[in-house]
Design a protein around this motif. Structure first.
Motif, PDB file in Angstrom:
ATOM      1  N   MET A 390       0.726  -1.268   0.089  1.00  0.00           N
ATOM      2  CA  MET A 390      -0.261   0.128  -0.108  1.00  0.00           C
ATOM      3  C   MET A 390       0.882   1.397   0.121  1.00  0.00           C
ATOM      4  N   SER A 391       2.089   1.095   0.480  1.00  0.00           N
ATOM      5  CA  SER A 391       2.734   2.299   0.277  1.00  0.00           C
ATOM      6  C   SER A 391       3.619   2.660  -0.878  1.00  0.00           C
ATOM      7  N   GLY A 392       3.287   1.663  -1.816  1.00  0.00           N
ATOM      8  CA  GLY A 392       3.934   1.846  -3.470  1.00  0.00           C
ATOM      9  C   GLY A 392       3.175   2.255  -4.356  1.00  0.00           C
ATOM     10  N   GLY A 393       3.037   1.413  -5.545  1.00  0.00           N
ATOM     11  CA  GLY A 393       2.246   2.006  -6.580  1.00  0.00           C
ATOM     12  C   GLY A 393       0.948   1.977  -6.539  1.00  0.00           C
ATOM     13  N   SER A 394       0.256   1.188  -5.753  1.00  0.00           N
ATOM     14  CA  SER A 394      -1.230   1.254  -5.411  1.00  0.00           C
ATOM     15  C   SER A 394      -1.682   2.642  -4.846  1.00  0.00           C
ATOM     16  N   ARG A 395      -0.575   3.048  -3.975  1.00  0.00           N
ATOM     17  CA  ARG A 395      -1.034   4.562  -3.163  1.00  0.00           C
ATOM     18  C   ARG A 395      -1.001   5.551  -4.460  1.00  0.00           C
ATOM     19  N   VAL A 396       0.317   5.446  -5.270  1.00  0.00           N
ATOM     20  CA  VAL A 396       0.379   6.345  -6.298  1.00  0.00           C
ATOM     21  C   VAL A 396      -0.973   6.388  -6.985  1.00  0.00           C
ATOM     22  N   ARG A 397      -1.327   5.244  -7.581  1.00  0.00           N
ATOM     23  CA  ARG A 397      -2.526   5.123  -8.633  1.00  0.00           C
ATOM     24  C   ARG A 397      -3.916   5.723  -7.572  1.00  0.00           C
ATOM     25  N   ASN A 398      -3.938   5.527  -6.405  1.00  0.00           N
ATOM     26  CA  ASN A 398      -5.101   6.066  -5.545  1.00  0.00           C
ATOM     27  C   ASN A 398      -5.230   7.405  -5.791  1.00  0.00           C
ATOM     28  N   ILE A 399      -3.886   8.171  -5.509  1.00  0.00           N
ATOM     29  CA  ILE A 399      -3.779   9.643  -5.507  1.00  0.00           C
ATOM     30  C   ILE A 399      -4.391  10.094  -6.831  1.00  0.00           C
ATOM     31  N   MET A 400      -3.774   9.517  -8.048  1.00  0.00           N
ATOM     32  CA  MET A 400      -4.248   9.781  -9.408  1.00  0.00           C
ATOM     33  C   MET A 400      -5.750   9.441  -9.640  1.00  0.00           C
ATOM     34  N   ASN A 401      -6.208   8.663  -8.896  1.00  0.00           N
ATOM     35  CA  ASN A 401      -7.565   8.345  -9.361  1.00  0.00           C
ATOM     36  C   ASN A 401      -8.426   9.261  -8.520  1.00  0.00           C
ATOM     37  N   ASP A 402      -8.040   9.798  -7.452  1.00  0.00           N
ATOM     38  CA  ASP A 402      -8.746  10.766  -6.760  1.00  0.00           C
ATOM     39  C   ASP A 402      -8.862  12.370  -7.397  1.00  0.00           C
ATOM     40  N   PHE A 403      -7.719  12.220  -8.195  1.00  0.00           N
ATOM     41  CA  PHE A 403      -7.482  13.651  -8.758  1.00  0.00           C
ATOM     42  C   PHE A 403      -8.804  14.309  -9.529  1.00  0.00           C
ATOM     43  N   LEU A 404      -9.157  15.438  -9.339  1.00  0.00           N
ATOM     44  CA  LEU A 404     -10.461  16.067  -9.593  1.00  0.00           C
ATOM     45  C   LEU A 404     -11.657  15.201  -9.619  1.00  0.00           C
ATOM     46  N   PHE A 405     -11.661  14.218  -8.794  1.00  0.00           N
ATOM     47  CA  PHE A 405     -12.903  13.474  -8.371  1.00  0.00           C
ATOM     48  C   PHE A 405     -14.048  14.262  -8.392  1.00  0.00           C
ATOM     49  N   ASP A 406     -13.912  15.328  -7.548  1.00  0.00           N
ATOM     50  CA  ASP A 406     -15.049  16.089  -7.078  1.00  0.00           C
ATOM     51  C   ASP A 406     -15.765  16.693  -8.158  1.00  0.00           C
ATOM     52  N   PHE A 407     -14.817  17.172  -9.334  1.00  0.00           N
ATOM     53  CA  PHE A 407     -15.508  17.943 -10.399  1.00  0.00           C
ATOM     54  C   PHE A 407     -16.176  17.131 -11.368  1.00  0.00           C
ATOM     55  N   THR A 408     -16.160  15.795 -11.257  1.00  0.00           N
ATOM     56  CA  THR A 408     -16.748  15.064 -12.417  1.00  0.00           C
ATOM     57  C   THR A 408     -18.105  15.246 -12.553  1.00  0.00           C
ATOM     58  N   ASP A 409     -18.955  15.341 -11.566  1.00  0.00           N
ATOM     59  CA  ASP A 409     -20.319  15.444 -11.581  1.00  0.00           C
ATOM     60  C   ASP A 409     -20.561  16.948 -11.653  1.00  0.00           C
ATOM     61  N   ALA A 410     -20.048  17.969 -11.436  1.00  0.00           N
ATOM     62  CA  ALA A 410     -20.148  19.331 -11.046  1.00  0.00           C
ATOM     63  C   ALA A 410     -20.763  19.919 -12.561  1.00  0.00           C
ATOM     64  N   ASN A 411     -21.792  20.768 -12.361  1.00  0.00           N
ATOM     65  CA  ASN A 411     -21.976  21.660 -13.322  1.00  0.00           C
ATOM     66  C   ASN A 411     -22.115  23.125 -13.025  1.00  0.00           C
ATOM     67  N   ILE A 412     -20.935  23.690 -13.815  1.00  0.00           N
ATOM     68  CA  ILE A 412     -20.341  24.956 -13.522  1.00  0.00           C
ATOM     69  C   ILE A 412     -21.479  26.032 -13.478  1.00  0.00           C
ATOM     70  N   THR A 413     -22.517  25.809 -14.326  1.00  0.00           N
ATOM     71  CA  THR A 413     -23.643  26.893 -14.464  1.00  0.00           C
ATOM     72  C   THR A 413     -24.644  26.885 -13.230  1.00  0.00           C
ATOM     73  N   VAL A 414     -24.423  25.994 -12.354  1.00  0.00           N
ATOM     74  CA  VAL A 414     -25.461  26.003 -11.340  1.00  0.00           C
ATOM     75  C   VAL A 414     -25.814  27.226 -10.605  1.00  0.00           C
ATOM     76  N   GLU A 415     -24.585  27.927 -10.467  1.00  0.00           N
ATOM     77  CA  GLU A 415     -24.803  29.159  -9.874  1.00  0.00           C
ATOM     78  C   GLU A 415     -24.906  30.404 -10.657  1.00  0.00           C
ATOM     79  N   MET A 416     -24.898  30.146 -11.942  1.00  0.00           N
ATOM     80  CA  MET A 416     -25.312  31.249 -12.914  1.00  0.00           C
ATOM     81  C   MET A 416     -26.723  31.542 -12.966  1.00  0.00           C
ATOM     82  N   SER A 417     -27.273  32.526 -12.971  1.00  0.00           N
ATOM     83  CA  SER A 417     -28.903  32.939 -13.201  1.00  0.00           C
ATOM     84  C   SER A 417     -28.957  33.182 -14.704  1.00  0.00           C
ATOM     85  N   ASP A 418     -29.907  33.357 -15.299  1.00  0.00           N
ATOM     86  CA  ASP A 418     -30.073  33.774 -16.781  1.00  0.00           C
ATOM     87  C   ASP A 418     -29.689  35.107 -17.115  1.00  0.00           C
TER      88      ASP A 418
END
Length: 795
Positions: A390-418
Motif C-alpha cells: 500500500m505504500s507503493g504503486g497502489s498508493r500512487v494510483r489512488n492519488i491519481m484516481n482521486d485527482f479532480l474526482f469532485d469535479f466530475t459531476d459538477a455543473n458550473i452553471t448551477v450558480e449562474m442565473s439567466d
C-alpha cells in the motif's frame, strides 16, 4: 524378610532410576548450555508464604543440612538445586559433596555442608545485599549424594506481605515476591510444589491460590502439608491430605519437619526422618490413613515419578521448538550477513548489491510486482509487515484516481442565473451591431471555473512525490538496516532525485493546465454534434408543437356561439390583467432589458457545462500521465545510476559501510543463541536410549483410555516377583530402603504401591497396570527393532 526385594523388582527399579537419571541429566545439560533463556524446560518449583517450611522440606528431600536457616525471610534469591543420586555400588558408605555453578572457585567440590550454607549466604548477600533484600537471580547448586534422589528443584523466596522495618525491602515487596513466583510457575512445564502450613486454613493459602491461578485444573500441582505436628489440639489435617477440601490431581503429602529447636540443636536430617516415620505410624489418626499420603519418602517417590513423566512428555516438544528457533535465528543471521568485509573490492560488492536491491525493490513496489526480497526485508522491520504494497504503486494510483474526482459531476452553471449569462453576452457585444454574441462571452463565463483545476493539479504532483518519498524511507530502512550511514546517504540522494524530478514535473503540469485554461478548443465529437450549430435551440419540445395550432385557428370563420364565448373570455382576461397590473409592469421592464431569448441562454448554459465536463475529463487523463512519466518513471530510471555513480568512491564506501554497535551486538547475540541451540540439539540427538523413552511416552498416551480394562498385568507381575515385585516401579531411591521398617505395609515402597492400588486417579492420574510396561527389564532394544523412532528421526 519382607523388605528384601526380588531380583525382578530390583531390575525394574534400576531401569526406572537409570532412565530418570538420563532424562534429568539431559534437562540439566540443556540448562547448562543456556537453553532455558530461549525455551522453557521441565522443573519443579517450591512455592509458599514466608516461613511455611519450604527450605526445611527441601533439606528433608536431600537428606542433608545445608540451607541458611532462621526466623523471617531467609531465602532471598531463588535456589536451583540439582540433586544427583550416587550409586551405592560405586560409592561406598555415605558420601556427599556440592558444587556451585558460575563461581570463581570453578567446579570445586565442597564436602563440608556448613561451608555450602556459608557460600549460599555469601552469594545471597553479594547480589541481594545484607539487609533482607529479595532479588530474582538464581543460585545454581548441584548436590551429589548417596542419600539424595534424582531431582531438580527450585526453592523460591516466600511470599512476603509487609516489608521488614529497617531493611532493604521495597514497599511493594508482596507484589515483587508474588510476581517472581508467578513468573516461575506460569510456565506449563513447571511442576508446582505448593507448600502449605497445616496450622493455617487452606482456603487462605497463597501457594494454593497462585497454583490455582496458573493451573486451574490442578494437573501439575502437588500439595505438601508442613507443620502438621504443631496444629491446634483437636484439629487434624486428614481431610486436607485426602484432598477433600481442595482437590489436586497429584494429591497431597503430609510431612513433619524438624522444629526450630531441633535445627538450633543441630539434629541431623537422618534422625528427623526416622522421627517423622515413627510419629506418623504411631499417630492415632495419621497411622490409619491410606498409605501414600504422609512421609518424606512418599513425597520423594511422587516427585521423581511426576518429574520423570513430565520430562518424558515434553521432550518431543522441546526438540521441535529448538529446531524452529534455530531456523528463525539462522534466517535473521543470513539477513544481517557476515561482518563488513575488509577487502575493497568486496566492500564495493556489498554496497553495489545493497543499492541494487534497494532500487529494484523500489521499482517493483511501484509496479506492483511480487518481490520475495521485499517480503523478507519487510518482515524484519521493527513495525512488522504493515502492508508494504500500500505504500507503493497502489498508493500512487489512488492519488491519481482521486485527482479532480469532485469535479466530475459538477455543473458550473448551477450558480449562474439567466440574467448573469444575458448580462455577460451584452457586455461582450461592445459597440457592434447587437444580436451577434461574441466567443469572449464563453471565455468570460468559463475561465473562473477552469482555473479551479490548476491548484489540484499541482497538489497531485506534490502528493505523488510525497508517496514516493515515504516509499523510499521504508525501503532504505529495510534494506540498509545494517548501515545507518549508508541508509541516510541513499535516502537523502533519493529524496533529492524525487525533489528535482518533482520540480520538472510541476513545471510541465502547470504549462499543461495553462493550455487548458488559456486556449478554448475541443474536437470532442459529441460536443460538435450537439452544440456545434444554432439549430438545437429551436428544436426544444416547447417550440415544435405549439406554433402550428394558432395558424389553423386564424383560417377558420368564427361562429356566433364562439364570438360570445370569446367576448366573455376577453372580459375576464381584462379583469385579471387589471388585478395583476403591478406584476405585468415588472415583466414588461424585464422584457425591455432582456434581449436574448430563453432558448439561446439555455444553449449557452448547456455549452458551458459540456465544455467544462470535457476539459475535466481530459485533464484527469493527461495530468496523471504527465506526472507518471515525468516524475514516477523518471525517478525509477535515474535512481540506480545516480546512486551507484555517486556512492562508488573509495573514501565514501569505507565511511558509509560502518556498522552501528547495535547491529554488531545483535549479530553477536544471535550467534551465541545459535550456538546454544546447536549444542542443545546435539545433546538431544546423541543418546539413542532417549528415543525409546520418548517413544514409550507416546505409546502410553495412546493406551491411556484402555488402561482400566487391564487388571491381569499387575497380578501376574506380583506373582512372578514375590509380594514386593509390584512395588518396583514406584519404589523410592536406594536411600528409602536404608531404614527398614518392621511393618512392611508402612515401608515407603509398599506405601506408594498401596496408594497406587487404592487411589490410582488421585495420585498419578494413571492406573498401576501400565506402569510395568513403562519400565520393562530391557525396553530399548526391543522397541528399536520394531519401530521407527518419531522423536529423533532414526532411520
Amino acid at each position: 524378610g519382607p523388605n528384601l526385594l526380588s531380583p525382578a523388582a530390583l531390575l525394574g527399579m534400576a531401569s526406572l532410576y537409570e532412565n530418570l537419571r538420563q532424562l534429568i541429566t539431559l534437562v540439566d545439560e540443556l540448562r547448562d548450555v543456556g537453553l532455558q533463556h530461549y525455551i522453557s524446560l521441565p522443573r519443579i518449583a517450591a512455592i509458599g508464604t514466608q516461613s511455611s517450611g519450604k527450605s526445611s522440606l527441601i533439606e528433608s528431600v536431600v537428606g542433608l543440612d545445608f540451607l541458611p536457616r532462621g526466623g523471617g525471610v531467609v531465602t532471598r534469591r531463588p535456589l536451583e538445586l540439582r540433586l544427583v543420586h550416587l550409586n551405592t555400588q560405586d560409592y561406598k558408605g555415605e558420601q556427599a559433596w556440592a558444587i556451585f555453578d558460575k563461581v570463581g572457585a570453578g567446579d570445586q567440590k565442597i564436602y563440608d555442608f556448613e561451608k555450602v550454607r556459608q557460600e549460599i549466604e555469601r552469594q545471597t548477600e553479594e547480589v541481594a545485599g545484607k539487609n533482607k533484600g529479595i532479588v530474582d537471580d538464581p543460585i545454581v547448586l548441584t548436590v551429589y549424594a548417596t542419600g539424595a534422589p534424582d531431582l531438580t528443584l527450585i526453592d523460591l523466596p516466600g511470599i512476603t506481605r509487609v516489608p521488614v522495618k529497617g531493611s532493604d525491602q521495597v514497599e511493594d515487596i508482596e507484589k515483587l515476591t508474588r510476581d517472581m513466583t508467578l513468573r516461575y510457575i506460569q510456565d506449563p512445564r513447571t511442576i508446582i510444589l505448593a507448600v502449605l502450613p497445616a496450622n493455617q486454613d487452606m482456603s487462605v493459602s497463597d501457594a494454593l491460590q497462585l497454583a490455582r491461578q496458573v493451573d486451574p485444573q490442578g494437573l501439575r500441582s502437588i500439595g505438601v502439608v508442613t507443620k502438621i505436628d504443631i496444629m491446634d489440639q483437636g484439629t487434624d489435617a486428614c481431610r486436607m491430605l485426602r484432598g477433600e477440601e481442595i482437590p489436586l490431581r497429584l494429591g497431597y503429602v503430609g510431612v513433619k519437619m524438624r522444629s526450630q529447636q531441633d535445627i538450633t540443636n543441630r539434629k541431623p536430617v537422618k534422625e528427623s526422618l526416622e522421627d517423622e516415620k515413627t510419629w506418623f505410624e504411631s499417630h492415632r489418626l495419621y497411622g490409619k490413613l491410606p498409605p501414600g499420603l504422609v512421609g518424606t519418602p512418599v513425597l520423594i517417590d511422587k516427585l521423581t515419578q511426576v518429574l520423570f513423566k513430565h520430562i518424558r512428555r515434553f521432550l518431543p516438544d522441546i526438540k521441535k521448538e529448538i529446531n524452529e528457533k534455530r531456523r528463525s535465528v539462522q534466517d535473521r543471521m543470513d539477513e544481517l550477513g557476515q561482518g563488513v568485509p575488509l577487502e575493497e573490492t568486496e566492500r564495493v560488492q556489498v554496497m553495489w548489491t545493497m543499492v541494487t536491491d534497494y532500487c529494484e525493490m523500489f521499482k517493483n513496489t511501484i509496479r506492483g510486482k511480487y518481490d520475495r526480497k521485499l517480503q523478507r526485508y519487510m518482515a524484519n522491520l521493527p513495525g512488522g509487515n504493515t502492508d508494504a504494497s500500500m505504500s507503493g504503486g497502489s498508493r500512487v494510483r489512488n492519488i491519481m484516481n482521486d485527482f479532480l474526482f469532485d469535479f466530475t459531476d459538477a455543473n458550473i452553471t448551477v450558480e449562474m442565473s439567466d440574467e448573469d449569462i444575458d448580462r455577460a453576452i451584452r457586455m461582450h457585444e461592445g459597440d457592434s451591431l447587437p444580436g451577434f454574441p461574441s466567443p469572449d462571452t464563453f471565455e468570460f463565463l468559463a475561465l473562473p471555473h477552469l482555473q479551479k483545476i490548476a491548484i489540484p493539479s499541482v497538489e497531485c504532483v506534490h502528493n505523488v512525490a510525497s508517496a514516493l518519498d515515504i516509499l523510499a524511507q521504508r525501503m532504505s530502512q529495510a534494506v540498509f538496516r545494517r548501515f545507518p550511514k549508508l541508509a541516510d546517504c541513499s535516502l537523502e540522494m533519493t529524496q533529492n532525485i524525487i525533489a528535482r524530478e518533482k520540480e520538472a514535473a510541476r513545471i510541465i503540469v502547470e504549462q499543461m493546465v495553462a493550455c487548458y485554461t488559456g486556449y478554448l478548443f475541443t474536437n470532442d465529437p459529441s460536443y460538435l454534434t450537439e452544440h456545434g450549430s444554432m439549430e438545437p435551440m429551436y428544436q426544444g419540445p416547447g417550440q415544435q408543437k405549439p406554433p402550428p395550432p394558432p395558424e389553423e385557428e386564424e383560417k377558420k370563420e368564427p361562429g356566433v356561439a364562439e364570438k360570445t364565448f370569446h367576448q366573455v373570455r376577453e372580459g375576464s382576461k381584462a379583469a385579471y390583467q387589471g388585478m395583476t397590473s403591478m406584476f405585468k409592469e415588472q415583466q414588461a421592464a424585464a422584457k425591455k432589458s432582456q434581449r436574448y431569448s430563453g432558448p439561446f441562454v439555455k444553449e449557452i448554459r448547456k455549452r458551458l457545462d459540456a465544455y467544462f465536463a470535457i476539459t475535466v475529463r481530459n485533464v484527469r487523463d493527461s495530468i496523471p500521465k504527465a506526472i507518471g512519466f515525468y516524475l514516477v518513471r523518471a525517478v525509477q530510471e535515474k535512481m540506480q545510476f545516480e546512486l551507484l555513480t555517486s556512492l562508488n568512491q573509495r573514501d565514501k564506501i569505507s565511511e558509509l559501510l560502518g556498522e552501528p554497535p547495535h547491529i554488531m551486538e545483535e549479530r553477536r547475540t544471535l550467534s551465541a543463541q545459535l550456538g546454544v541451540l546447536q549444542r542443545a540439539a546435539n545433546v538431544l540427538t546423541r543418546d539413542p536410549t532417549l528415543a525409546a523413552i520418548a517413544f514409550e511416552a507416546e505409546v502410553e498416551e495412546e493406551q491411556a483410555p484402555a488402561r482400566p480394562q487391564q487388571p491381569a498385568a499387575p497380578a501376574s507381575r506380583a506373582a512372578q516377583g514375590g509380594g514386593a515385585g509390584s512395588s518396583s516401579a514406584q519404589s523410592g531411591p536406594p536411600r528409602a530402603t536404608t531404614a527398614p521398617a518392621a511393618n512392611p505395609s508402612h515401608s515407603p515402597t509398599a506405601a506408594l504401591t498401596g496408594a497406587a492400588a487404592t487411589k490410582p486417579a488421585t495420585l498419578f492420574g494413571t492406573a498401576p497396570s501400565a506402569k510395568q510396561s513403562l519400565f520393562e527389564d530391557n525396553p530399548a532394544p526391543a522397541r528399536k527393532a520394531t519401530t521407527k523412532n518419531p522423536l529423533f528421526g532414526d532411520p
